[in-house]
Design a protein around this motif. Structure first.
Motif, PDB file in Angstrom:
ATOM      1  N   VAL A 334       1.197  -7.657  19.113  1.00 39.28           N
ATOM      2  CA  VAL A 334       0.073  -8.025  20.037  1.00 39.28           C
ATOM      3  C   VAL A 334      -1.111  -7.393  19.348  1.00 39.28           C
ATOM      4  CG1 VAL A 334      -1.127  -7.492  22.216  1.00 39.28           C
ATOM      5  CG2 VAL A 334       1.463  -8.445  22.251  1.00 39.28           C
ATOM      6  N   ASN A 335      -1.081  -6.409  18.587  1.00 37.33           N
ATOM      7  CA  ASN A 335      -2.214  -5.872  18.311  1.00 37.33           C
ATOM      8  C   ASN A 335      -2.468  -6.187  16.776  1.00 37.33           C
ATOM      9  OD1 ASN A 335      -3.545  -3.460  20.065  1.00 37.33           O
ATOM     10  ND2 ASN A 335      -1.297  -3.483  20.356  1.00 37.33           N
ATOM     11  N   GLY A 336      -2.076  -7.253  16.366  1.00 38.25           N
ATOM     12  CA  GLY A 336      -2.292  -7.844  14.960  1.00 38.25           C
ATOM     13  C   GLY A 336      -1.657  -7.355  13.746  1.00 38.25           C
ATOM     14  N   ALA A 337      -0.577  -6.287  13.982  1.00 43.48           N
ATOM     15  CA  ALA A 337      -0.016  -5.767  12.607  1.00 43.48           C
ATOM     16  C   ALA A 337       0.947  -6.934  12.023  1.00 43.48           C
ATOM     17  CB  ALA A 337       0.965  -4.844  13.088  1.00 43.48           C
ATOM     18  N   ASP A 338       1.123  -6.806  10.680  1.00 42.63           N
ATOM     19  CA  ASP A 338       1.836  -7.600   9.930  1.00 42.63           C
ATOM     20  C   ASP A 338       3.253  -7.481  10.048  1.00 42.63           C
ATOM     21  OD1 ASP A 338       3.365  -9.180   8.072  1.00 42.63           O
ATOM     22  OD2 ASP A 338       2.176  -8.416   6.333  1.00 42.63           O
ATOM     23  N   PRO A 339       3.970  -8.253  10.852  1.00 43.42           N
ATOM     24  CA  PRO A 339       5.282  -8.078  11.231  1.00 43.42           C
ATOM     25  C   PRO A 339       6.470  -7.803   9.894  1.00 43.42           C
ATOM     26  CG  PRO A 339       4.889 -10.305  11.837  1.00 43.42           C
ATOM     27  CD  PRO A 339       3.585  -9.521  11.533  1.00 43.42           C
ATOM     28  N   ASP A 340       6.064  -8.761   9.121  1.00 43.73           N
ATOM     29  CA  ASP A 340       7.005  -8.770   7.840  1.00 43.73           C
ATOM     30  C   ASP A 340       7.030  -7.436   7.100  1.00 43.73           C
ATOM     31  OD1 ASP A 340       7.824 -11.272   8.475  1.00 43.73           O
ATOM     32  OD2 ASP A 340       6.254 -12.318   7.277  1.00 43.73           O
ATOM     33  N   HIS A 341       5.827  -6.914   6.808  1.00 44.73           N
ATOM     34  CA  HIS A 341       5.627  -5.620   6.079  1.00 44.73           C
ATOM     35  C   HIS A 341       6.180  -4.602   7.028  1.00 44.73           C
ATOM     36  CE1 HIS A 341       3.455  -2.498   3.913  1.00 44.73           C
ATOM     37  NE2 HIS A 341       2.846  -2.047   5.180  1.00 44.73           N
ATOM     38  N   ALA A 342       5.977  -4.602   8.280  1.00 42.07           N
ATOM     39  CA  ALA A 342       6.571  -3.549   9.157  1.00 42.07           C
ATOM     40  C   ALA A 342       8.112  -3.641   9.126  1.00 42.07           C
ATOM     41  CB  ALA A 342       6.126  -3.733  10.506  1.00 42.07           C
ATOM     42  N   GLU A 343       8.672  -4.563   9.127  1.00 41.00           N
ATOM     43  CA  GLU A 343      10.353  -4.804   8.991  1.00 41.00           C
ATOM     44  C   GLU A 343      10.730  -4.258   7.675  1.00 41.00           C
ATOM     45  OE1 GLU A 343      12.321  -5.025  11.070  1.00 41.00           O
ATOM     46  OE2 GLU A 343      11.216  -5.906  12.915  1.00 41.00           O
ATOM     47  N   ARG A 344       9.908  -4.537   6.516  1.00 39.94           N
ATOM     48  CA  ARG A 344      10.599  -4.060   5.278  1.00 39.94           C
ATOM     49  C   ARG A 344      10.198  -2.636   5.257  1.00 39.94           C
ATOM     50  NH1 ARG A 344       7.337  -8.669   3.508  1.00 39.94           N
ATOM     51  NH2 ARG A 344       5.660  -7.753   3.113  1.00 39.94           N
ATOM     52  N   ILE A 345       9.108  -2.096   5.629  1.00 44.03           N
ATOM     53  CA  ILE A 345       9.114  -0.506   5.787  1.00 44.03           C
ATOM     54  C   ILE A 345      10.293  -0.005   6.667  1.00 44.03           C
ATOM     55  CG2 ILE A 345       7.574   1.297   6.362  1.00 44.03           C
ATOM     56  CD1 ILE A 345       6.759  -0.341   3.907  1.00 44.03           C
ATOM     57  N   ARG A 346      10.509  -0.408   7.585  1.00 48.51           N
ATOM     58  CA  ARG A 346      11.681  -0.043   8.659  1.00 48.51           C
ATOM     59  C   ARG A 346      12.963  -0.022   7.925  1.00 48.51           C
ATOM     60  NH1 ARG A 346      15.869  -1.067  11.522  1.00 48.51           N
ATOM     61  NH2 ARG A 346      15.814  -3.229  10.864  1.00 48.51           N
ATOM     62  N   LEU A 442       6.922   7.388   1.652  1.00 51.28           N
ATOM     63  CA  LEU A 442       7.596   7.000   0.757  1.00 51.28           C
ATOM     64  C   LEU A 442       7.927   5.356   0.805  1.00 51.28           C
ATOM     65  CD1 LEU A 442       8.688   7.259  -2.076  1.00 51.28           C
ATOM     66  CD2 LEU A 442      10.637   8.357  -1.024  1.00 51.28           C
ATOM     67  N   ALA A 443       8.397   5.193   2.139  1.00 46.78           N
ATOM     68  CA  ALA A 443       8.973   3.850   2.430  1.00 46.78           C
ATOM     69  C   ALA A 443       7.810   2.961   2.456  1.00 46.78           C
ATOM     70  CB  ALA A 443       9.599   3.675   3.784  1.00 46.78           C
ATOM     71  N   ASP A 444       6.504   3.268   2.950  1.00 46.79           N
ATOM     72  CA  ASP A 444       5.421   2.454   2.689  1.00 46.79           C
ATOM     73  C   ASP A 444       4.797   2.136   1.395  1.00 46.79           C
ATOM     74  OD1 ASP A 444       3.489   1.033   4.189  1.00 46.79           O
ATOM     75  OD2 ASP A 444       1.908   2.839   3.880  1.00 46.79           O
ATOM     76  N   ALA A 445       4.949   3.093   0.593  1.00 46.34           N
ATOM     77  CA  ALA A 445       4.874   3.123  -0.972  1.00 46.34           C
ATOM     78  C   ALA A 445       5.614   1.903  -1.349  1.00 46.34           C
ATOM     79  CB  ALA A 445       4.752   4.435  -1.448  1.00 46.34           C
ATOM     80  N   LEU A 446       6.932   1.736  -1.166  1.00 46.91           N
ATOM     81  CA  LEU A 446       7.384   0.681  -1.599  1.00 46.91           C
ATOM     82  C   LEU A 446       7.127  -0.720  -1.331  1.00 46.91           C
ATOM     83  CD1 LEU A 446      10.863   2.525  -1.174  1.00 46.91           C
ATOM     84  CD2 LEU A 446       9.727   2.329  -3.267  1.00 46.91           C
ATOM     85  N   ASP A 447       6.320  -0.916  -0.600  1.00 48.05           N
ATOM     86  CA  ASP A 447       5.812  -2.068  -0.295  1.00 48.05           C
ATOM     87  C   ASP A 447       4.029  -2.105  -0.439  1.00 48.05           C
ATOM     88  OD1 ASP A 447       6.040  -4.967   0.159  1.00 48.05           O
ATOM     89  OD2 ASP A 447       5.411  -4.806   2.195  1.00 48.05           O
ATOM     90  N   GLU A 448       3.685  -1.323  -1.090  1.00 46.11           N
ATOM     91  CA  GLU A 448       2.070  -1.249  -1.530  1.00 46.11           C
ATOM     92  C   GLU A 448       1.438  -2.467  -1.484  1.00 46.11           C
ATOM     93  OE1 GLU A 448      -1.427   1.021  -1.502  1.00 46.11           O
ATOM     94  OE2 GLU A 448       0.702   1.530  -0.752  1.00 46.11           O
ATOM     95  N   SER A 449       2.104  -3.496  -2.156  1.00 50.66           N
ATOM     96  CA  SER A 449       1.165  -4.772  -2.509  1.00 50.66           C
ATOM     97  C   SER A 449       1.356  -5.596  -1.368  1.00 50.66           C
ATOM     98  CB  SER A 449       1.930  -5.274  -3.831  1.00 50.66           C
ATOM     99  OG  SER A 449       3.294  -5.739  -3.541  1.00 50.66           O
ATOM    100  N   ARG A 450       2.227  -5.285  -0.311  1.00 52.37           N
ATOM    101  CA  ARG A 450       2.599  -6.013   0.767  1.00 52.37           C
ATOM    102  C   ARG A 450       2.954  -7.330   0.631  1.00 52.37           C
ATOM    103  NH1 ARG A 450      -0.010  -3.486   5.072  1.00 52.37           N
ATOM    104  NH2 ARG A 450      -0.170  -5.230   6.409  1.00 52.37           N
ATOM    105  N   ARG A 451       3.784  -7.560  -0.627  1.00 58.31           N
ATOM    106  CA  ARG A 451       4.075  -8.691  -0.923  1.00 58.31           C
ATOM    107  C   ARG A 451       5.602  -8.926  -1.099  1.00 58.31           C
ATOM    108  NH1 ARG A 451       0.242 -11.894  -4.616  1.00 58.31           N
ATOM    109  NH2 ARG A 451       2.155 -12.301  -5.895  1.00 58.31           N
ATOM    110  N   GLY A 452       6.345  -7.770  -0.522  1.00 60.27           N
ATOM    111  CA  GLY A 452       7.884  -7.855  -0.422  1.00 60.27           C
ATOM    112  C   GLY A 452       8.379  -7.946  -1.710  1.00 60.27           C
TER     113      GLY A 452
END
Length: 507
Positions: A334-346, A442-452
């Motif tokens: 609802v607040n405009g976050a990128d769901p795919d990026h968030a799921e990868r980080i999770r 560290l998890a966030d760093a693994l998708d720094e490019s946000r391209r999966g």
């Protein structure tokens, strides 16, 4: 059943005590060959809710009366051979200004540890008995109507996706507006206006949904069902909109004494009848349903069942986790976050948590906080791009998540601050959030490019380093740089340094 000495082996017995707004109750339960059975149910009338809603605190006389009643209950526990108990308190003690003193006095006088349930914890226990049943198979509005609070949750396919609580139960409403009944003949009009004003933001909090079904639970439902002529079927009452409206119309033209005589109710119950019906009818306005489905549920039975059945407790925890993450996903989207990026980080965060248990020593149930933090870590970007982390923190603190209590929500928000403590935590809590924040960073760093880019990730824990081996569909230069940037913080927290190793697709 006999023990080794030839005598009878006693089956395990547990008890649940509830300190409510109008009564102290206790249920004694036992697990036998035919399942869980309730051996006894005791109830002692109290007026804690009247005191708290009128004066803001529980009097010393009431504490003494409560303590005396609890002494009687503990004697009953001994007679049944109870080996485990859980004492819970709901709205009255929760909202009492002197609740800490009351809980401490009961601990000293009675030797009992009383657990004060927050709004979300109370309703989560009730909802847990409904999730996964045919009643919640489609779009449903779940509501718990208590004496001093109302819970409402949007449920889709058996999972809670939105949860909210309002400090307005029927006893509190009666106490707040009761004086108007003697001042005007249109008490019902004032009551309706107050309830309308209180509920006007509910659609927004539930995501502007229209629900196919209203499942309502709470106190005095059997009383309302009886007055509507509803019969219990398959463990639930069906309360039609027309019958409820007709009953409300009848009650609105009578004062408390007249209503008590006509409906055959105690005066205290008759005094709360109109507020109850006003809340029920208001909840119906948010649904497409022509009737309320009112399951016959008791929080004592639910808690007692979990104490005796590991399977029931596990289902509760699984529903709690699924609901917390579903609420987090919805809020982030609802607040405009990128769901795919968030799921990868999770996913990365979960893998890191599980692989580094020897390092962090955190209980497995705390992993849920890390997962929710991963789903919500970019929540505030749209609100405040310059200070997104702080905006995220504020949004989480202002929101409700099914399955997370206030402390859980606070810890989740603090994890996303990545060690920038707000000063609201104890030293123990700060250590926990720093550990989880290091994993999230560290998890966030693994998708720094946000391209999966990463298609295979392996972790190996060595004495002085955590080897992160990744294989990508593209070159992982940015991810390597991001891991190196967060490595000092990770090493400070855990004493080992993450090392990024890119595995070639040619191997």
């Amino acid at each position: 059943m006999e023990n080794k000495t030839g005598g009878k082996r006693t089956r395990k017995a547990v008890c649940v005590m509830e300190i409510g707004s109008s009564a102290l109750r206790m249920g004694v339960y036992q697990l036998g060959r035919s399942g869980i059975s309730r051996l006894d149910l005791l109830e002692y009338p109290l007026r804690l809710g009247h005191e708290v809603f009128a004066e803001g605190r529980i009097s010393a006389d009431s504490v003494r009366e409560l303590s005396l009643a609890l002494k009687g209950y503990t004697q009953v526990m001994k007679e049944y051979g109870v080996t485990e108990y859980r004492a819970i308190a709901t709205t009255a003690l929760r909202e009492s200004a002197n609740r800490a003193y009351v809980v401490d006095q009961l601990r000293i006088r009675n030797g009992l540890t009383v657990e004060v349930l927050e709004n979300g914890e109370e309703s989560a226990l009730i909802y847990s008995a409904l999730l996964g049943t045919p009643l919640t198979a489609d779009s449903a509005l779940l509501s718990y109507i208590g004496t001093g609070s109302v819970g409402a949750a949007a449920c889709e396919n058996g999972v809670v996706v939105r949860d909210c609580h309002m400090k307005l139960g029927f006893l509190k409403l009666s106490e707040m507006l009761g004086s108007l009944e003697d001042q005007t003949s249109r008490y019902d009009r004032a009551l309706e206006e107050y309830v309308d004003a209180y509920f006007q933001r509910l659609p927004l909090r539930l995501g502007e949904r229209r629900f196919l079904r209203l499942i309502l639970t709470g106190r005095e439902l059997d009383t309302i069902a009886g007055l509507c002529g509803a019969k219990e079927k398959d463990g639930a009452y069906l309360l039609g909109r027309d019958r409820l409206s007709a009953l409300y119309h009848q009650a609105s033209h009578r004062d408390t004494f007249a209503a008590a005589r006509q409906f055959g109710l105690p005066e205290e119950t008759a005094d709360q009848l109109l507020p109850m019906l006003a809340i029920y009818l208001k909840m119906m306005e948010f649904t497409e349903a022509d009737e309320i489905v009112a399951p016959v549920l008791d929080i004592l039975d639910i808690v007692g069942g979990m104490m005796l059945s590991p399977e029931k407790k596990q289902r509760f925890e699984e529903g709690r986790a699924a609901g917390a993450m579903a609420c987090a996903r919805e809020l982030a989207t609802v607040n405009g976050a990128d769901p795919d990026h968030a799921e990868r980080i999770r996913g990365y965060a979960v893998q890191l948590f599980d692989r580094t248990k020897k390092l962090h020593g955190i209980a497995g149930r705390r992993r849920l906080l890390l997962e929710c933090a991963a789903l919500l870590h970019e929540l505030g970007n749209r609100v405040n791009a310059r200070s997104a982390t702080l905006a995220t923190y504020d949004l989480i603190k202002q929101s409700n998540f099914y399955g997370l209590n206030e402390e859980d929500a606070l810890l989740t928000a603090e994890i996303i601050r990545f060690g920038d403590a707000s000063g609201a935590l104890t030293a123990k809590q700060q250590l926990l959030t720093n550990k989880l924040a290091a994993l999230l960073l560290l998890a966030d760093a693994l998708d720094e490019s946000r391209r999966g880019k990463i298609i295979d990730l392996k972790l190996r824990l060595e004495e002085e380093q955590l080897v992160v081996t990744a294989r990508g569909r593209e070159e992982l230069l940015l991810e390597r740089w991001a891991v190196e940037e967060c490595a000092p913080y990770f090493e400070e927290v855990y004493g080992v340094r993450p090392v990024f190793v890119e595995k070639s697709n040619l191997l």
